[in-house]
Design an enzyme around this catalytic site. Structure first.
Site, mmCIF file in Angstrom:
data_model
loop_
_atom_site.group_PDB
_atom_site.id
_atom_site.type_symbol
_atom_site.label_atom_id
_atom_site.label_comp_id
_atom_site.label_asym_id
_atom_site.label_seq_id
_atom_site.Cartn_x
_atom_site.Cartn_y
_atom_site.Cartn_z
ATOM 1 N N TRP A 104 38.717 47.825 53.129
ATOM 2 C CA TRP A 104 39.508 48.217 54.306
ATOM 3 C C TRP A 104 40.477 49.356 53.998
ATOM 4 C CZ3 TRP A 104 44.607 48.457 53.694
ATOM 5 C CH2 TRP A 104 45.155 47.742 52.617
ATOM 6 N N ASN A 105 40.798 49.578 52.699
ATOM 7 C CA ASN A 105 41.977 50.435 52.429
ATOM 8 C C ASN A 105 41.747 51.919 52.606
ATOM 9 O OD1 ASN A 105 40.362 50.521 50.143
ATOM 10 N ND2 ASN A 105 42.093 50.694 48.743
ATOM 11 N N LYS B 147 27.988 47.877 55.825
ATOM 12 C CA LYS B 147 28.870 46.873 56.411
ATOM 13 C C LYS B 147 30.300 47.239 56.040
ATOM 14 C CE LYS B 147 30.830 43.441 55.035
ATOM 15 N NZ LYS B 147 32.142 43.645 55.809
ATOM 16 N N PRO B 148 31.083 47.714 56.990
ATOM 17 C CA PRO B 148 32.473 48.069 56.707
ATOM 18 C C PRO B 148 33.326 46.805 56.594
ATOM 19 C CG PRO B 148 32.026 48.401 59.041
ATOM 20 C CD PRO B 148 30.729 47.977 58.413
ATOM 21 N N ALA B 149 34.543 46.952 56.095
ATOM 22 C CA ALA B 149 35.444 45.805 56.012
ATOM 23 C C ALA B 149 35.737 45.264 57.401
ATOM 24 C CB ALA B 149 36.746 46.210 55.327
ATOM 25 N N GLY C 22 35.034 47.455 46.325
ATOM 26 C CA GLY C 22 35.876 46.325 46.708
ATOM 27 C C GLY C 22 36.369 45.608 45.476
ATOM 28 N N SER C 23 36.707 44.354 45.620
ATOM 29 C CA SER C 23 37.298 43.603 44.509
ATOM 30 C C SER C 23 36.251 43.237 43.459
ATOM 31 C CB SER C 23 37.947 42.324 45.047
ATOM 32 O OG SER C 23 36.931 41.491 45.591
ATOM 33 N N GLU D 123 32.192 50.027 42.558
ATOM 34 C CA GLU D 123 33.540 50.592 42.451
ATOM 35 C C GLU D 123 34.499 49.444 42.699
ATOM 36 O OE1 GLU D 123 32.527 54.651 41.672
ATOM 37 O OE2 GLU D 123 34.321 53.426 41.467
ATOM 38 N N LEU D 124 35.071 48.887 41.640
ATOM 39 C CA LEU D 124 35.754 47.595 41.742
ATOM 40 C C LEU D 124 37.266 47.717 41.547
ATOM 41 C CD1 LEU D 124 33.029 45.538 39.830
ATOM 42 C CD2 LEU D 124 33.186 46.033 42.293
ATOM 43 N N CYS E 279 43.060 51.315 44.823
ATOM 44 C CA CYS E 279 42.519 50.813 43.548
ATOM 45 C C CYS E 279 43.048 51.611 42.367
ATOM 46 C CB CYS E 279 41.003 50.914 43.574
ATOM 47 S SG CYS E 279 40.441 52.597 43.826
ATOM 48 N N GLU F 112 46.131 42.698 39.681
ATOM 49 C CA GLU F 112 46.163 43.890 40.551
ATOM 50 C C GLU F 112 47.081 43.544 41.725
ATOM 51 O OE1 GLU F 112 42.583 44.796 42.803
ATOM 52 O OE2 GLU F 112 42.910 46.915 42.401
ATOM 53 N N GLU G 43 31.104 58.253 41.782
ATOM 54 C CA GLU G 43 31.010 58.778 43.148
ATOM 55 C C GLU G 43 31.672 60.145 43.203
ATOM 56 O OE1 GLU G 43 32.602 55.466 45.556
ATOM 57 O OE2 GLU G 43 30.508 54.957 45.942
HETATM 58 N N1 LIG Z 1 37.048 51.251 42.698
HETATM 59 C C1 LIG Z 1 37.211 51.742 43.911
HETATM 60 O O1 LIG Z 1 36.801 52.871 44.236
HETATM 61 C C2 LIG Z 1 37.918 50.910 44.940
HETATM 62 C C3 LIG Z 1 38.261 51.528 46.158
HETATM 63 C C4 LIG Z 1 38.916 50.759 47.128
HETATM 64 C C5 LIG Z 1 39.215 49.413 46.895
HETATM 65 N N2 LIG Z 1 38.853 48.869 45.706
HETATM 66 C C6 LIG Z 1 39.169 47.472 45.434
HETATM 67 O O2 LIG Z 1 38.912 46.670 46.601
HETATM 68 C C7 LIG Z 1 39.871 45.614 46.690
HETATM 69 C C8 LIG Z 1 40.583 45.681 48.029
HETATM 70 O O3 LIG Z 1 39.655 45.828 49.077
HETATM 71 P P1 LIG Z 1 39.168 44.549 49.890
HETATM 72 O O4 LIG Z 1 40.268 43.579 50.053
HETATM 73 O O5 LIG Z 1 38.462 45.036 51.105
HETATM 74 O O6 LIG Z 1 38.098 43.928 48.854
HETATM 75 P P2 LIG Z 1 37.090 42.725 49.089
HETATM 76 O O7 LIG Z 1 36.278 42.657 47.855
HETATM 77 O O8 LIG Z 1 37.787 41.502 49.565
HETATM 78 O O9 LIG Z 1 36.158 43.214 50.314
HETATM 79 C C9 LIG Z 1 35.399 44.379 50.191
HETATM 80 C C10 LIG Z 1 34.175 44.277 51.087
HETATM 81 O O10 LIG Z 1 33.373 43.209 50.618
HETATM 82 C C11 LIG Z 1 33.032 42.353 51.695
HETATM 83 N N3 LIG Z 1 32.816 41.005 51.178
HETATM 84 C C12 LIG Z 1 33.723 40.052 50.935
HETATM 85 N N4 LIG Z 1 33.121 38.944 50.447
HETATM 86 C C13 LIG Z 1 31.788 39.232 50.377
HETATM 87 C C14 LIG Z 1 30.625 38.525 49.954
HETATM 88 N N5 LIG Z 1 30.691 37.261 49.503
HETATM 89 N N6 LIG Z 1 29.423 39.125 50.031
HETATM 90 C C15 LIG Z 1 29.325 40.403 50.484
HETATM 91 N N7 LIG Z 1 30.383 41.139 50.892
HETATM 92 C C16 LIG Z 1 31.592 40.538 50.843
HETATM 93 C C17 LIG Z 1 34.201 42.464 52.642
HETATM 94 O O11 LIG Z 1 33.812 42.067 53.938
HETATM 95 C C18 LIG Z 1 34.504 43.953 52.557
HETATM 96 O O12 LIG Z 1 33.648 44.680 53.401
HETATM 97 C C19 LIG Z 1 40.831 45.834 45.539
HETATM 98 O O13 LIG Z 1 40.457 45.046 44.435
HETATM 99 C C20 LIG Z 1 40.642 47.307 45.192
HETATM 100 O O14 LIG Z 1 40.973 47.601 43.863
HETATM 101 C C21 LIG Z 1 38.211 49.577 44.723
HETATM 102 O O1 LIG Z 2 41.410 52.587 46.689
HETATM 103 C C1 LIG Z 2 40.546 53.182 46.136
HETATM 104 C C2 LIG Z 2 40.183 54.593 46.472
HETATM 105 O O2 LIG Z 2 38.996 54.920 45.782
HETATM 106 C C3 LIG Z 2 41.318 55.469 46.123
HETATM 107 S S1 LIG Z 2 40.996 57.155 46.271
HETATM 108 O O3 LIG Z 2 41.141 57.491 47.686
HETATM 109 O O4 LIG Z 2 39.627 57.441 45.820
HETATM 110 O O5 LIG Z 2 42.001 57.809 45.430
#
Ligand SMILES: NC(=O)c1ccc[n+]([C@@H]2O[C@H](COP(=O)([O-])OP(=O)(O)OC[C@H]3O[C@@H](n4cnc5c(N)ncnc54)[C@H](O)[C@@H]3O)[C@@H](O)[C@H]2O)c1
Ligand SMILES: O=C[C@H](O)CS(=O)(=O)O
Length: 483
Positions: A153-154, A177-179, A231-232, A253-254, A287, A385, A462
């Site tokens: 979502w961020n 599938k977006p957040a 995501g996480s 990308e975690l 992240c 985190e 990426e």
């Molecule tokens: N490395 C990167 O580039 C990067 C960028 C942005 C955010 N993040 C990380 O993402 C996290 C924050 O974002 P968030 O709260 O949306 O993360 P999240 O992992 O809770 O959700 C991310 C996506 O995964 C989906 N999801 C959740 N559970 C799932 C499942 N069981 N199966 C399939 N999909 C599922 C969610 O609906 C959402 O679309 C933080 O840990 C952050 O560090 C990483």
């Molecule tokens: O939150 C994670 C994003 O990848 C940060 S950035 O926009 O790529 O800097």
């Protein structure tokens, strides 16, 4: 509220669709708690249809020329920039970030479409000197096929374009599938892609209130050849396991836990500027935010004082309002997590220099910019985190101590350090176990550089000239029987 780009149905095969179940879910503004829209709440059956139609579209999209794909992507980028204000307003309403940051994200996210629209024309194969005179040895690069993406979502726009742009440029089709919290920006992107002439079925967005069911289809369907997740780390691990049975190509990308090291000889004004930019971007919900401040003892007190002063100058409120520089956290769970980390640190001996509690505002999820000192092992905030506007500060004496603290985490996404000693800069840059390192700079993300992490922060890159490789398969051709 912008109307032309406000869409609430999934976008599949060039059509706006309700969920087969007819179900909808609510999207709310985290700054006010007010309902913005009700959006299609899709499930497995909707995702399966999207994948099958994306496969049909792939059979023709893969035969387009790189130039044709490039021209459509350029038009799409131009439309995104023409609609920057409207896209930014939708983004701020659904994710809370201040309007200026949303406008910045539209440009940043659009830059991946611009960049990969150009890269499309530079996917070169090879003619390799053959080991024998009766054959030719070639490498042909082809699109992977139907891809899926699951995004956080961020960064409601940039995390989508950072995936769909290289995929589409390479000749793939994609189901996203977006957040659940931020579907509207993704759907607005589809409207502009259609206006740019992107054929039906190339870009598909399936919205859902939970990731689990749709995510299971996108990580197990045999027609999906590649999954890209942002995501996480815990969710990334679920998807890694689910993708194993069909051996999909993966990009992960975690999570992050970025150290921000400040050495005694650092330019302190530059370090404070970088610390504020890195820590408080998106109210600390990125992240790559500085997650642990590791400050050498000689500069520690001066740095803490300046950081607290700058943090107190931030203006909290609704991101749509003039002059706001810190928006809300995304939801109540985020407030509870950040409050829990700060309260645990305080209980275990940390000192609160400023902030340290939620900021009460009608309906919104706000937390005061916070600086904590005396951070020690055993405090949850030393390893978690944070994903919020909190600066935990560690103190160190020797360079090797700082590196040991910085590397003492399962994460390895971004790291930062400030020093003016060239030998120290090379030593520390070599020793840090991270995919990306900011040296005397707190904001490092750009479409031209490879973004990604090591260890439990993920795999793949990426952006940059490397990003399109994630969506390409290399085919070796041995042309024999030649006289
Ligand atoms: N490395 C990167 O580039 C990067 C960028 C942005 C955010 N993040 C990380 O993402 C996290 C924050 O974002 P968030 O709260 O949306 O993360 P999240 O992992 O809770 O959700 C991310 C996506 O995964 C989906 N999801 C959740 N559970 C799932 C499942 N069981 N199966 C399939 N999909 C599922 C969610 O609906 C959402 O679309 C933080 O840990 C952050 O560090 C990483
Ligand atoms: O939150 C994670 C994003 O990848 C940060 S950035 O926009 O790529 O800097």
């Amino acid at each position: 509220m912008p109307s032309q780009l406000l869409k609430t149905q999934s976008y599949v095969n060039g059509q706006w669709k309700d969920a087969q179940s007819g179900q909808e879910y609510q999207v709310v503004n985290p700054a006010t708690g007010e309902l913005i829209a009700k959006v299609a709440d899709c499930a497995a059956a909707d995702a399966e249809v999207a994948v099958e139609l994306a496969h049909e579209a792939f059979l023709s999209w893969r035969k387009t020329t790189a130039k044709e794909r490039s021209q459509i992507m350029r038009k799409w980028f131009d439309l995104i920039m023409t609609n920057q204000d409207e896209l930014a307003e939708i983004m701020t309403m659904e994710c809370g970030k201040p309007l200026a940051e949303s406008k910045g994200e539209v440009a940043y996210g659009g830059s991946f479409i611009e960049w990969f629209g150009e890269e499309a024309k530079r996917v070169y194969g090879d003619m390799i000197p053959a080991p024998a005179g009766d054959r030719k040895v070639l490498v042909n690069k082809q699109p992977v096929g139907v891809c899926s993406a699951i995004t956080p979502w961020n960064f409601p726009l940039a995390m989508i374009t950072r995936k769909c742009a290289p995929a589409i440029a390479a000749g793939c089709t994609i189901v996203i599938k977006p957040a659940e919290a931020t579907p509207l920006t993704a759907l607005a992107l589809c409207e502009l892609a259609e206006q740019a002439g992107l054929p039906k079925g190339v870009l598909n967005v399936v919205t859902a209130s939970s990731g689990k069911e749709v995510g299971e289809v996108l990580s197990t369907h045999p027609l999906v050849k590649k999954i890209s997740f942002t995501g996480s780390t815990p969710v990334g691990k679920i998807l890694l396991k689910q993708s194993a049975d069909t051996v999909k190509k993966l990009s992960m990308e975690l999570g992050g836990n970025a150290p921000f090291i400040v050495f005694d000889d650092a330019d302190i004004d530059a370090a404070i500027k970088g610390a504020m930019a890195s820590k408080y971007r998106n109210t600390g919900q990125t992240c790559v935010c500085a997650n642990r401040f590791i400050v050498q003892s000689g500069i520690h007190d001066e740095f803490v004082k300046a950081l607290a002063k700058a943090s107190d100058e931030l203006k909290l409120g609704n991101g749509l309002d003039e002059g706001i520089t810190q928006g809300p956290l995304i939801n109540k769970a985020a407030i509870d997590k950040v409050s829990g980390l700060v309260d645990d640190a305080k209980k275990k001996g940390a000192d609160v220099v400023t902030g340290g509690e939620p900021f009460s505002s009608k309906g919104g999820y706000f937390y005061k910019p916070t600086v904590l000192t005396g951070i020690k092992d055993g405090m949850d905030i030393a390893t978690e985190e944070i994903f919020g506007p909190v600066c935990p500060v560690f103190k160190f004496d020797k360079e090797e101590e700082a590196i040991a603290i910085a590397n003492d985490t399962p994460f390895g996404l971004a790291a930062y350090f400030y020093s003016q000693n060239l030998s120290q800069i090379w030593r520390v840059a070599d020793e840090l176990e991270y995919g990306m390192v900011g040296i005397n700079e707190g904001i490092i993300s750009t479409e031209v550089a490879p973004f990604g992490g090591v260890k439990e922060s993920g795999m793949g890159r990426e952006g940059s000239k490397y990003g399109i490789d994630e969506y390409i398969e290399m085919k070796y051709l041995c042309m024999g029987g030649l006289a």
